[in-house]
Design a protein around this motif. Sequence first.
Motif, PDB file in Angstrom:
ATOM      1  N   MET A 278      10.546 -29.857  18.876  1.00 29.81           N
ATOM      2  CA  MET A 278      11.050 -28.692  18.135  1.00 29.81           C
ATOM      3  C   MET A 278       9.981 -27.619  18.010  1.00 29.81           C
ATOM      4  N   LEU A 279       8.788 -28.039  17.601  1.00 28.51           N
ATOM      5  CA  LEU A 279       7.727 -27.075  17.366  1.00 28.51           C
ATOM      6  C   LEU A 279       7.385 -26.322  18.648  1.00 28.51           C
ATOM      7  N   LEU A 280       7.293 -27.035  19.758  1.00 27.95           N
ATOM      8  CA  LEU A 280       6.943 -26.393  21.024  1.00 27.95           C
ATOM      9  C   LEU A 280       8.047 -25.469  21.521  1.00 27.95           C
ATOM     10  N   GLU A 281       9.294 -25.846  21.320  1.00 28.82           N
ATOM     11  CA  GLU A 281      10.382 -24.975  21.771  1.00 28.82           C
ATOM     12  C   GLU A 281      10.453 -23.697  20.934  1.00 28.82           C
ATOM     13  N   VAL A 282      10.164 -23.797  19.643  1.00 26.87           N
ATOM     14  CA  VAL A 282      10.094 -22.587  18.817  1.00 26.87           C
ATOM     15  C   VAL A 282       8.936 -21.716  19.279  1.00 26.87           C
ATOM     16  N   ALA A 283       7.790 -22.329  19.537  1.00 28.60           N
ATOM     17  CA  ALA A 283       6.639 -21.583  20.020  1.00 28.60           C
ATOM     18  C   ALA A 283       6.958 -20.882  21.338  1.00 28.60           C
ATOM     19  N   ALA A 284       7.648 -21.592  22.240  1.00 26.96           N
ATOM     20  CA  ALA A 284       7.994 -20.997  23.534  1.00 26.96           C
ATOM     21  C   ALA A 284       8.890 -19.777  23.352  1.00 26.96           C
ATOM     22  N   PHE A 285       9.834 -19.863  22.432  1.00 27.78           N
ATOM     23  CA  PHE A 285      10.746 -18.740  22.196  1.00 27.78           C
ATOM     24  C   PHE A 285       9.993 -17.516  21.683  1.00 27.78           C
ATOM     25  N   PHE A 286       9.142 -17.706  20.682  1.00 27.21           N
ATOM     26  CA  PHE A 286       8.470 -16.540  20.093  1.00 27.21           C
ATOM     27  C   PHE A 286       7.399 -15.976  21.017  1.00 27.21           C
ATOM     28  N   ALA A 287       6.773 -16.835  21.796  1.00 25.03           N
ATOM     29  CA  ALA A 287       5.819 -16.304  22.779  1.00 25.03           C
ATOM     30  C   ALA A 287       6.546 -15.464  23.820  1.00 25.03           C
ATOM     31  N   ASP A 288       7.746 -15.894  24.199  1.00 16.45           N
ATOM     32  CA  ASP A 288       8.523 -15.141  25.178  1.00 16.45           C
ATOM     33  C   ASP A 288       9.113 -13.873  24.566  1.00 16.45           C
ATOM     34  N   LEU A 289       9.391 -13.914  23.255  1.00 16.19           N
ATOM     35  CA  LEU A 289       9.951 -12.749  22.575  1.00 16.19           C
ATOM     36  C   LEU A 289       8.922 -11.617  22.478  1.00 16.19           C
ATOM     37  N   ALA A 290       7.659 -11.974  22.466  1.00 13.86           N
ATOM     38  CA  ALA A 290       6.590 -10.980  22.336  1.00 13.86           C
ATOM     39  C   ALA A 290       6.414 -10.202  23.641  1.00 13.86           C
ATOM     40  N   THR A 291       6.289  -8.885  23.544  1.00 14.11           N
ATOM     41  CA  THR A 291       6.061  -8.017  24.710  1.00 14.11           C
ATOM     42  C   THR A 291       4.670  -7.398  24.612  1.00 14.11           C
ATOM     43  N   TYR A 292       4.027  -7.252  25.756  1.00 13.69           N
ATOM     44  CA  TYR A 292       2.629  -6.816  25.776  1.00 13.69           C
ATOM     45  C   TYR A 292       2.527  -5.308  25.943  1.00 13.69           C
ATOM     46  N   ASP A 293       1.747  -4.682  25.075  1.00 14.57           N
ATOM     47  CA  ASP A 293       1.435  -3.254  25.148  1.00 14.57           C
ATOM     48  C   ASP A 293       0.009  -3.124  25.676  1.00 14.57           C
ATOM     49  N   ARG A 294      -0.127  -2.786  26.973  1.00 16.16           N
ATOM     50  CA  ARG A 294      -1.447  -2.752  27.588  1.00 16.16           C
ATOM     51  C   ARG A 294      -2.340  -1.683  26.975  1.00 16.16           C
ATOM     52  N   SER A 295      -1.729  -0.577  26.533  1.00 15.33           N
ATOM     53  CA  SER A 295      -2.546   0.511  26.010  1.00 15.33           C
ATOM     54  C   SER A 295      -3.278   0.104  24.732  1.00 15.33           C
ATOM     55  N   ASP A 296      -2.655  -0.756  23.922  1.00 12.33           N
ATOM     56  CA  ASP A 296      -3.293  -1.203  22.679  1.00 12.33           C
ATOM     57  C   ASP A 296      -3.820  -2.628  22.759  1.00 12.33           C
ATOM     58  N   ASP A 297      -3.557  -3.296  23.887  1.00  7.36           N
ATOM     59  CA  ASP A 297      -3.940  -4.695  24.023  1.00  7.36           C
ATOM     60  C   ASP A 297      -3.361  -5.522  22.867  1.00  7.36           C
ATOM     61  N   ARG A 298      -2.083  -5.259  22.573  1.00  6.87           N
ATOM     62  CA  ARG A 298      -1.398  -5.969  21.490  1.00  6.87           C
ATOM     63  C   ARG A 298      -0.005  -6.393  21.943  1.00  6.87           C
ATOM     64  N   TYR A 299       0.479  -7.479  21.350  1.00  6.75           N
ATOM     65  CA  TYR A 299       1.847  -7.932  21.573  1.00  6.75           C
ATOM     66  C   TYR A 299       2.734  -7.472  20.415  1.00  6.75           C
ATOM     67  N   ASP A 300       3.948  -7.103  20.738  1.00  5.70           N
ATOM     68  CA  ASP A 300       4.926  -6.690  19.738  1.00  5.70           C
ATOM     69  C   ASP A 300       6.132  -7.627  19.783  1.00  5.70           C
ATOM     70  N   ILE A 301       6.687  -7.896  18.628  1.00  7.81           N
ATOM     71  CA  ILE A 301       7.983  -8.593  18.537  1.00  7.81           C
ATOM     72  C   ILE A 301       8.976  -7.586  17.985  1.00  7.81           C
ATOM     73  N   CYS A 302       9.968  -7.251  18.792  1.00  8.52           N
ATOM     74  CA  CYS A 302      10.871  -6.135  18.475  1.00  8.52           C
ATOM     75  C   CYS A 302      12.308  -6.620  18.275  1.00  8.52           C
ATOM     76  N   GLY A 303      13.065  -5.813  17.525  1.00  4.64           N
ATOM     77  CA  GLY A 303      14.490  -6.048  17.382  1.00  4.64           C
ATOM     78  C   GLY A 303      14.860  -7.223  16.508  1.00  4.64           C
ATOM     79  N   VAL A 304      14.065  -7.477  15.463  1.00  2.03           N
ATOM     80  CA  VAL A 304      14.333  -8.609  14.569  1.00  2.03           C
ATOM     81  C   VAL A 304      14.495  -8.102  13.134  1.00  2.03           C
ATOM     82  N   MET A 305      14.818  -9.003  12.244  1.00  2.00           N
ATOM     83  CA  MET A 305      14.815  -8.735  10.816  1.00  2.00           C
ATOM     84  C   MET A 305      13.885  -9.713  10.129  1.00  2.00           C
TER      85      MET A 305
END
Length: 807
Positions: free
Chosen positions: A463-490
């Motif tokens: 369970m823990l690994l599958e949740v981790a896989a989902f949120f890692a995949d949900l994150a998108t990389y912004d190269r200009s800031d060298d940061r990941y964003d998680i968008c479209g959530v509440m």
Amino acid sequence: MTGWLLRYEGLDPAQEPLREALCTLGNGRFATRGAAPESRAGGCHYPGTYAAGVFNRLTDEVDGRRVENESMVNLPDWQSLTLRIAEGPDLGPETGTVSAYVQELDLRRGVLTRRYRVTDAQGRTTRIAQRRLVSMADPFLAALDTTVVAENWEGRIVVRSGLDGRVENTGVARYRHLSGRHLRPGEAAVGDDGVVQVTAETCTSRIRIGLAARHRVLVDGRPCDVPVVPLVEGDTYAGTEVALDVVPDRAVTVEKVVALCTSRDRAIDEPGAAAGDELVRAPWFDGALARHEFAWRRLWDRCDVEIDGRVRPSLILRLHVFHLLQTVSPHSIDLDVGIPARGLHGEAYRGHVFWDELFVLPFLSLRLPEVARAMLLYRWRRLPQARAAARAAGRRGAMFPWQSGSTGREESQLLHLNPRSGHWLPDNSALQRHIGLAVAFNTWRYYEATGDIAFLDVHGAEMLLEVAAFFADLATYDRSDDRYDICGVMGPDEYHDALPWRDRPGLDDNAYTNVMTAWTLARAQDCLDLLGPRRQAELLDQLGLGRPDLERWEHVSRKLRLCWHDDGVLSQFRGYDRLEEFDWDGYRRRYGDISRLDRILEAQGDSTNGYKLSKQADAVMVFQLLTADEFYAVLDRLGYPHDRQTIPRTIRYYVDRTCHGSTLSKVVHAWVLARGNRRRAWDYWLEALESDIADTQGGTTGEGIHLGAMAGTVDLLQRAFTGLETRGDALGLDPYLPDALASMRFRLRYRDHPEVEVAITHHEVVVGGNPGQAAVLPLRVRDVTYQLDPRSSLRVPLSRKRNSRDR
């Protein structure tokens, strides 16, 4: 009111829905609201019986759209019993002149008692007393006894008692225009032996339900044979009627013992026949009561939390533990059920499972770990559905639903009704993806408290690994800031589901979601390290994960974006600082209660999305789940500078901008203030304690108790004020009790130590072990480590560190 007895005196029809919910009796398998046995649904009454996990799905047309709703089903009413004087009216509170009306819920024994005197139009006065239980010892059984004493007359009383399948789901006013007929009738019959039976089946999920009842009459405590008239009305009602001769001051008692079975139960055949078999084995009322009381004694021995002699807080605290144990108990273990947000006490939220386990499992893990494990298995069994949801969203891993029912599919509504405006509005609450983070968090904290490496190995790590896989995949990389964003959530604050300048739902970089994602990704690696190389390789191969995935998780966990205000306050989400300040004083003057600002503003053509306000704790919720050290470790991991004022500065900012539209909100605020402002934390705790018993949300408790808030008040007392932690392979305590709380005492289980007794005052903490245990208890009190011999106790003096705001 005493520390164990909830007592209501006098009739108050307006308060009846609240009383019925708070006087619910249950055993973790099924529960029955505390409605009067003679009552029918309608007006101020709502009899309801619910079995854990019994759901059914119905479809309606709403605003031109097909809407499906899966609901916990109201089952046939087993309590149904009426009294009347022969050739006269019913003897009940609503048909005569009533005096001396008392209703008492005995929390220690799990018994609901009702007593009253009723005088009819002819001046005949009758005393009536009833006792009721839903057995904690025999999970299929319930029992009711009714004693009648004529005071100034003699004649006949007719008792009609049965099983009533003429029920629907109508317990929530805003759902009543939608379909509520979930049961398809089966059979109704009265056997030659007087056993009453009713069967039914849910119309789409095809769950079969069987009930059986038997009766006996006692005169002055002695069994008495009386003629019985069988009553059958179609295929939905079966019962018996007896006429009893009464004379002044002679007690006549009718006992009713009932068995309830469903096709979801283990080791049964047809539910109707199974209920009959259970009934054959069942004792009469006093025998059932003795077994029931013994079962409750065992539970209270593990689960009671004693505080110094404050009667009302002590009672409410025990009421909360009582309802928690009636919703999930050792009888829940084999049922494959989750933790419904409103208990088994009513039909609000349709019996769905949200994230309330976040507040319930810490209590269970430290007292009934086998029950906590079963609640986590409910999530594990629904991993395939969560994986399918993630794939449908174009993501890897598992995406758990915000609202879950029988299958684990998303049950959140697409539309919701604002009763203030009458408008149907889009419901975007399914964007609360953070539910998966709660599943991962609960899994890890359960392991820390229990040391159950076998659960982690077989179920938890997956369970823990599958949740981790989902949120890692949900994150998108912004190269200009060298940061990941998680968008479209509440986030947890449901008053913000979109930015006012954007035409699509969802928020970006919600602080709670991103912090807990970083924490979860780090724990996923810890989890893999615990499993050892062989199981680690096997699990990664099973889940289709490779070294590049783990490297991405590591990168995301160090580069997620957090947004900050200029003064160093953690921003709830990106763009929050552009919202308008809200006119709190003006709206309080105009509306008084502004806890439901979403409804108020929508009715004005406005929206909460445009303002700096919160329904409930959101960003500060992080500080309830994570210790200060854990939170600052996440900031260090993410590379954000901070100081020791980062947490209190953020808390102060949001405390002033939260309207507490959720009963969970004051629990969380009490928790996060427990160290820095104990006086205010205590006040919040007292307010949270009153949420259900005083129905502070204006009628919602009658539709079902708020289980997360109830459990949260207990957990806050046992962990926040005591500083209790299970991290680091030791039981940790760091107590700083509020001035108003002189002492507390409780018992818990920690890993291999089944009985650890803890007593705390302002001056010392005393920890005692179990002489029967050989293992040494690793203990940490205010950062000093001890090895406690279980044959003795440890007494540690406490120095009181005062904050100026505590005085």
